[in-house]
Design a protein around this motif. Sequence first.
Motif, short mmCIF file in Angstrom:
data_model
loop_
_atom_site.label_atom_id
_atom_site.label_comp_id
_atom_site.label_asym_id
_atom_site.label_seq_id
_atom_site.Cartn_x
_atom_site.Cartn_y
_atom_site.Cartn_z
N SER A 148 0.85 -1.19 0.00
CA SER A 148 0.00 0.00 0.00
C SER A 148 0.88 1.24 0.00
O SER A 148 2.06 1.18 0.35
CB SER A 148 -0.94 0.00 1.22
N GLY A 155 -4.08 0.82 -2.13
CA GLY A 155 -3.25 -0.32 -2.50
C GLY A 155 -2.40 0.02 -3.72
O GLY A 155 -2.81 0.83 -4.57
N THR A 194 -7.26 1.11 -5.32
CA THR A 194 -7.41 -0.22 -4.74
C THR A 194 -7.53 -0.06 -3.24
O THR A 194 -6.68 0.58 -2.60
CB THR A 194 -6.16 -1.08 -5.05
N VAL A 196 -7.35 -1.10 0.58
CA VAL A 196 -6.68 -2.01 1.52
C VAL A 196 -7.22 -1.67 2.90
O VAL A 196 -7.23 -0.50 3.30
CB VAL A 196 -5.15 -1.82 1.50
N ARG A 201 -3.01 -2.02 6.24
CA ARG A 201 -2.14 -0.86 5.93
C ARG A 201 -1.19 -0.60 7.10
O ARG A 201 -0.02 -0.30 6.92
CB ARG A 201 -2.98 0.39 5.65
N ILE A 253 -1.80 -8.42 -0.90
CA ILE A 253 -2.74 -7.62 -0.09
C ILE A 253 -3.65 -8.56 0.70
O ILE A 253 -3.91 -8.35 1.89
CB ILE A 253 -3.56 -6.67 -0.99
#
Length: 319
Positions: A148, A155, A194, A196, A201, A253
């Motif tokens: 990230s 992301g 994206t 996350v 994170r 992820i």
Amino acid sequence: MTKADGPSVAIGIGERYRDVVSDRWPAIVVPQHDELLSSWVHRLAYANGVAPRSFARVLGLSPRMWSASLDLRLPADIARLLHAHTGLSLRKLSVMPMTSSPLRPLLLPLRSDGHRGSSTWLQFCPRCLADDAQPYFRRRWRFATQVSCLIHGCGLRDRCPSCASRIAPFDQVELVPQHFCAGCGFDLRRAPNTVVRAPARRLDRCINDICRLEAITGSLTRGNLVQRLLDIPAAAGIYPTSNLISLSTAARIRCMERLAEQPVGWLTIDDDVVVAYRRRLILSAGGHAPLIALIVTKLERRGQRHLPTKRVANTDACT
Ligand SMILES: [Zn+2]
Ligand SMILES: [Zn+2]
């Protein structure tokens, strides 16, 4: 022309003559903070009116992933050529490749097997690229542990959202900036965000800070951190037979999100109790640079560790 005009005219001709015979390429491009060598070379090629794929020939290299290879090892003759044509010092050029990074085992591999679930060599944050005056690719985006963006919280991506191909500016045959996909021309700055989850994170940030700290203190080479990180897919229980650098960003992820729900024992157990303690400290604090600065300052004061200049420089550049 009067006699008095003579010297100034002669000087004018001299200046122009020096321009003509100079080895310097017309456009000078300054490397950005944390910029990959390959990214700088792509921008250099574009600024001087040469598409990256053709620029490989200018440097005497074969086209296949030529610039990505330079990120890992910059041959002395190429360094001298770049120095002669750009004026960038050999010292600056020598620290741009990631050759001596203690985190090198965590770099995404240079390969192209075409499988969507596999890693590619480079990731990017669309919002970072959009914020850049001259979009460039960061060194930290080469690491498998980074999933990230530390600035934007979104992301990272490792493929073009339009054609699903890897990021391959070294293959670009058109004269366009490197943030346009070499496969389809899509502007990577427009790639959708994206998401996350916040705990993942936070874990991502902690791992990044732990790597920085252990690289600075030298414990990275003695401890088991790198292997622990390569084994993240097994620790997460999602891809038990894969190692971290083999997975796509999306798969990594998922691993981080799964691991963030679990106790942190997989990361904090170490033979060295001090190292284990520091990892727990960073994980409990959520990982932040000021904490690392404090710890490093304390280490220096106690004289526990001599910090070589070269190692610090490499570490800064890798995180
Ligand atoms: Zn970003
Ligand atoms: Zn594309």
